[in-house]
Write a protein that holds these residues in place. Structure first.
Motif, PDB file in Angstrom:
ATOM      1  N   ASP A 273     -12.016   9.390   0.219  1.00  0.00           N
ATOM      2  CA  ASP A 273     -11.405  10.955   0.035  1.00  0.00           C
ATOM      3  C   ASP A 273     -12.646  12.036   0.552  1.00  0.00           C
ATOM      4  O   ASP A 273     -13.735  11.688   0.532  1.00  0.00           O
ATOM      5  CB  ASP A 273     -11.515  11.209  -1.505  1.00  0.00           C
ATOM      6  CG  ASP A 273     -10.334   9.896  -2.180  1.00  0.00           C
ATOM      7  OD1 ASP A 273      -9.418   9.566  -1.573  1.00  0.00           O
ATOM      8  OD2 ASP A 273     -10.663   9.828  -3.372  1.00  0.00           O
TER       9      ASP A 273
ATOM     10  N   GLU B  31     -11.042   1.203  -0.372  1.00  0.00           N
ATOM     11  CA  GLU B  31     -10.556   2.821  -0.822  1.00  0.00           C
ATOM     12  C   GLU B  31     -11.785   3.221  -1.554  1.00  0.00           C
ATOM     13  O   GLU B  31     -12.358   2.656  -2.696  1.00  0.00           O
ATOM     14  CB  GLU B  31      -9.316   2.462  -1.679  1.00  0.00           C
ATOM     15  CG  GLU B  31      -8.241   1.928  -0.830  1.00  0.00           C
ATOM     16  CD  GLU B  31      -6.941   1.917  -1.613  1.00  0.00           C
ATOM     17  OE1 GLU B  31      -6.565   2.857  -2.352  1.00  0.00           O
ATOM     18  OE2 GLU B  31      -6.455   1.061  -1.545  1.00  0.00           O
ATOM     19  N   THR B  32     -12.195   4.444  -1.168  1.00  0.00           N
ATOM     20  CA  THR B  32     -13.349   4.943  -1.564  1.00  0.00           C
ATOM     21  C   THR B  32     -13.416   6.438  -1.894  1.00  0.00           C
ATOM     22  O   THR B  32     -12.739   7.095  -1.217  1.00  0.00           O
ATOM     23  CB  THR B  32     -14.729   4.715  -1.051  1.00  0.00           C
ATOM     24  OG1 THR B  32     -15.745   5.666  -1.501  1.00  0.00           O
ATOM     25  CG2 THR B  32     -14.482   5.044   0.615  1.00  0.00           C
TER      26      THR B  32
ATOM     27  N   LYS C  36      -8.410  11.035   3.045  1.00  0.00           N
ATOM     28  CA  LYS C  36      -7.575  11.599   2.121  1.00  0.00           C
ATOM     29  C   LYS C  36      -7.819  12.690   1.453  1.00  0.00           C
ATOM     30  O   LYS C  36      -9.096  12.847   0.760  1.00  0.00           O
ATOM     31  CB  LYS C  36      -6.769  10.651   1.289  1.00  0.00           C
ATOM     32  CG  LYS C  36      -5.856  10.801   0.276  1.00  0.00           C
ATOM     33  CD  LYS C  36      -5.549   9.673  -0.699  1.00  0.00           C
ATOM     34  CE  LYS C  36      -6.628   9.532  -1.729  1.00  0.00           C
ATOM     35  NZ  LYS C  36      -6.539   8.390  -2.602  1.00  0.00           N
TER      36      LYS C  36
ATOM     37  N   SER D 136     -10.248  -3.747   3.607  1.00  0.00           N
ATOM     38  CA  SER D 136     -10.069  -2.256   3.543  1.00  0.00           C
ATOM     39  C   SER D 136     -10.947  -1.726   2.306  1.00  0.00           C
ATOM     40  O   SER D 136     -10.575  -2.344   1.353  1.00  0.00           O
ATOM     41  CB  SER D 136      -8.402  -1.932   3.540  1.00  0.00           C
ATOM     42  OG  SER D 136      -8.395  -0.405   3.359  1.00  0.00           O
TER      43      SER D 136
ATOM     44  N   THR E 156     -10.594  -1.681  -4.374  1.00  0.00           N
ATOM     45  CA  THR E 156     -10.435  -0.523  -4.779  1.00  0.00           C
ATOM     46  C   THR E 156     -11.153  -0.242  -6.292  1.00  0.00           C
ATOM     47  O   THR E 156     -11.746  -1.226  -6.671  1.00  0.00           O
ATOM     48  CB  THR E 156      -8.881  -0.203  -4.800  1.00  0.00           C
ATOM     49  OG1 THR E 156      -8.864   1.097  -5.024  1.00  0.00           O
ATOM     50  CG2 THR E 156      -8.159  -1.160  -5.661  1.00  0.00           C
TER      51      THR E 156
ATOM     52  N   ALA F 157     -10.652   3.902   3.877  1.00  0.00           N
ATOM     53  CA  ALA F 157      -9.956   5.015   3.374  1.00  0.00           C
ATOM     54  C   ALA F 157     -10.674   5.824   2.287  1.00  0.00           C
ATOM     55  O   ALA F 157     -10.893   5.454   1.297  1.00  0.00           O
ATOM     56  CB  ALA F 157      -8.499   4.506   2.728  1.00  0.00           C
TER      57      ALA F 157
ATOM     58  N   SER G 204      -7.400  -4.911  -0.207  1.00  0.00           N
ATOM     59  CA  SER G 204      -7.975  -3.576  -0.410  1.00  0.00           C
ATOM     60  C   SER G 204      -8.848  -3.575  -1.711  1.00  0.00           C
ATOM     61  O   SER G 204      -8.735  -4.008  -2.775  1.00  0.00           O
ATOM     62  CB  SER G 204      -6.730  -2.792  -1.268  1.00  0.00           C
ATOM     63  OG  SER G 204      -7.332  -1.342  -1.615  1.00  0.00           O
TER      64      SER G 204
ATOM     65  N   GLN H  58       0.914  -1.112  -0.159  1.00  0.00           N
ATOM     66  CA  GLN H  58      -0.083  -0.007  -0.107  1.00  0.00           C
ATOM     67  C   GLN H  58       0.871   1.288  -0.034  1.00  0.00           C
ATOM     68  O   GLN H  58       1.830   1.559   0.661  1.00  0.00           O
ATOM     69  CB  GLN H  58      -0.842  -0.049   1.389  1.00  0.00           C
ATOM     70  CG  GLN H  58      -1.968   1.080   1.415  1.00  0.00           C
ATOM     71  CD  GLN H  58      -2.730   1.619   0.150  1.00  0.00           C
ATOM     72  OE1 GLN H  58      -2.370   2.302  -0.564  1.00  0.00           O
ATOM     73  NE2 GLN H  58      -3.792   0.745   0.053  1.00  0.00           N
TER      74      GLN H  58
END
Ligand code: SF4
Length: 249
Positions: A145, A123-124, A176, A121, A96, A143, A94, A17
């Motif tokens: 944005d 990621e979005t 993030k 996890s 993603t 995680a 992840s 990562q």
């Protein structure tokens, strides 16, 4: 698993990562097709395609092709082999994209099986709270944005981000924010307050845009942005995209 639908995937691979809170952790990346946004800086190939690229041997970098859609059974077999060959090497899976929450109904069925292998996890882009609600119970990490309009070139749906974050905190959550030279103080303050209003302990990660394999924001500006955000939300870090410098997938 005969009744579980298959997925439109872009790639499956094992790597480090390179961003955010799980920086340096080795993960299995499962990249789903499609996205609901069109960010100016996007460097991700997420368009649906006939073949999914798969790193058949974990860490080899050599890719083979699976016909789309890919069955859950095939993914589970692959991951079980990797986990047997490399015990303890992988920290998590992840999920993603693109934007994987476009596949939330499928993920609701896939994740309980994948989570038997490793923690999950997500990621979005943090804009689809209703979809997140469907799968939040199957997630260990989120995680997300918060998109700043100057960087994306699009309008930001601030309410969607706030609603999303309120759900995301049911898992271990980090936020993030991509920043570049055009990032304004006003939008960074608004975004940071949005996070702090939910919780002061959520890590906010300012990620400078990468262009031509270099961080594209001068360090003095980055430090000024970090200081501005930290005044509102002390839990603010600056982490660039390290996988690009390392040359890993
Ligand atoms: S949300 Fe992510 S994948 Fe979608 S366009 Fe923006 S940067 Fe690309």
């Amino acid at each position: 698993m005969p009744h579980i639908p298959s997925a439109d995937l872009i790639e499956i691979f094992s790597s480090l990562q390179g961003e955010g809170e799980l920086l340096g952790r080795r993960q299995v990346f499962i990249r789903f097709a499609g996205c609901n946004l069109d960010c100016d800086y996007c460097d991700t190939s997420f368009l649906s395609r006939r073949l999914c690229l798969v790193e058949e041997n974990s860490g080899s970098g050599a890719l083979v092709e699976y016909e789309n859609p890919v069955t859950l059974h095939r993914v589970v077999l692959l991951l079980k082999r990797w986990l047997t060959e490399y015990p303890n090497a992988h920290h998590s899976i992840s999920i993603t994209g693109g934007e994987p929450l476009l596949h939330a109904e499928l993920l609701e069925l896939w994740l309980p099986h994948l989570r038997q292998l490793l923690p999950i996890s997500l990621e979005t882009n943090g804009t689809l709270p209703a979809a997140l609600r469907l799968i939040i119970d199957h997630l260990d990490y989120v995680a997300m944005d918060v998109k700043l309009p100057s960087v994306t070139g699009q309008g930001t749906d601030w309410q969607a981000h706030a609603d999303f974050l309120a759900v995301a905190t049911q898992a271990q959550c980090s936020v993030k924010m991509i920043v570049d030279e055009s990032t304004t103080d006003a939008e960074l303050i608004r975004a940071t307050k949005l996070v702090n209003d939910v919780s002061s302990s959520i890590p906010v990660i300012l990620q400078p845009v990468t262009r031509h394999h270099k961080v594209a924001v001068p360090v003095p500006r980055l430090l000024a942005l970090q200081a501005l955000a930290a005044e509102i939300h002390p839990e603010t870090l600056v982490i660039p995209q390290t996988h690009i410098f390392m040359g890993v997938m």
